[in-house]
Design a protein around this motif. Structure first.
Motif: not given
Length: 205
Positions: A4-5, A141-144, A147-148
């Motif tokens: 989710h972005l 770190h958000s790629l892990q 949701k970003t």
């Protein structure tokens, strides 16, 4: 894993400039009600995680981006010159009433391709803004996470251009997008596909 972005497009608050003045890349400060508007914006984002903040380097955006970053543990703001408002060239800082009527008519008759004297055309502006959009990246770190969240602090012209690109609107259709100062719009994606969007979300006290 479904990714989710959420991208929030945050238009700046009212600038410190007299009514009736042409300004695009003219670097205006914020006006006297900035603190009041900032409180509403902070309230909106208070409970939301933010992974990256991108901003136009013009003061009316940069100040807002830095103040928003403060409530997110000093998240570093990434400034992109390509997120600046359109360059009106020689018209910058002029009263609209002082710009020759014949020049205004030329612009109105060719809204996409008219090039502002010593400035840029809306088509050139659109191309540079879309290049900026293609480069928006979350932190590693958000790629892990599932949701970003990215916030883009910018100008009406920039945000209309980005929304038009995402929503597949024509240039003329994009001109009808209403954006308050300040305003927040959001586009949500699932696995790189647009899932939902909201434009000009009301900011509450």
């Amino acid at each position: 894993m479904t990714k989710h972005l959420d991208i929030y497009f945050l238009r700046h608050t009212e600038p410190l400039i007299d009514a009736g003045i042409c300004y695009g890349q003219l670097d205006c400060d914020v006006n006297e009600d900035y603190a009041e508007q900032l409180l509403k914006i902070k309230k909106f984002f208070q409970t939301k995680s933010i992974d990256a903040i991108y901003s136009s380097p013009l003061l009316r955006c940069a100040k807002l981006a830095e103040d928003l970053a403060v409530i997110k543990n000093g998240l570093a703001v990434r400034y992109l010159a390509s997120l600046k408002e359109i360059n009106f060239g020689d018209w910058e800082g002029m009263k609209w009433d002082d710009i020759p009527r014949i020049e205004i008519d030329k612009w109105n008759n060719n809204r996409l391709h008219f090039k502002f004297p010593n400035g840029e055309s809306p088509r050139e502006f659109t191309q540079r803004v879309l290049v900026a959009y293609s480069g928006l990246q979350p932190t590693s770190h958000s790629l892990q996470r599932k949701k970003t969240v990215i916030v883009v602090v910018a100008h009406a012209g920039v945000i209309r251009t980005l929304l038009a690109n995402i929503l597949a609107l024509t240039f003329d259709q994009s001109l009808n997008i209403s954006l308050d100062k300040p305003s927040i719009s959001c586009c949500s994606f699932k696995d790189n596909e647009l899932d939902c969007y909201d434009i000009n979300i009301p900011l509450v006290e």
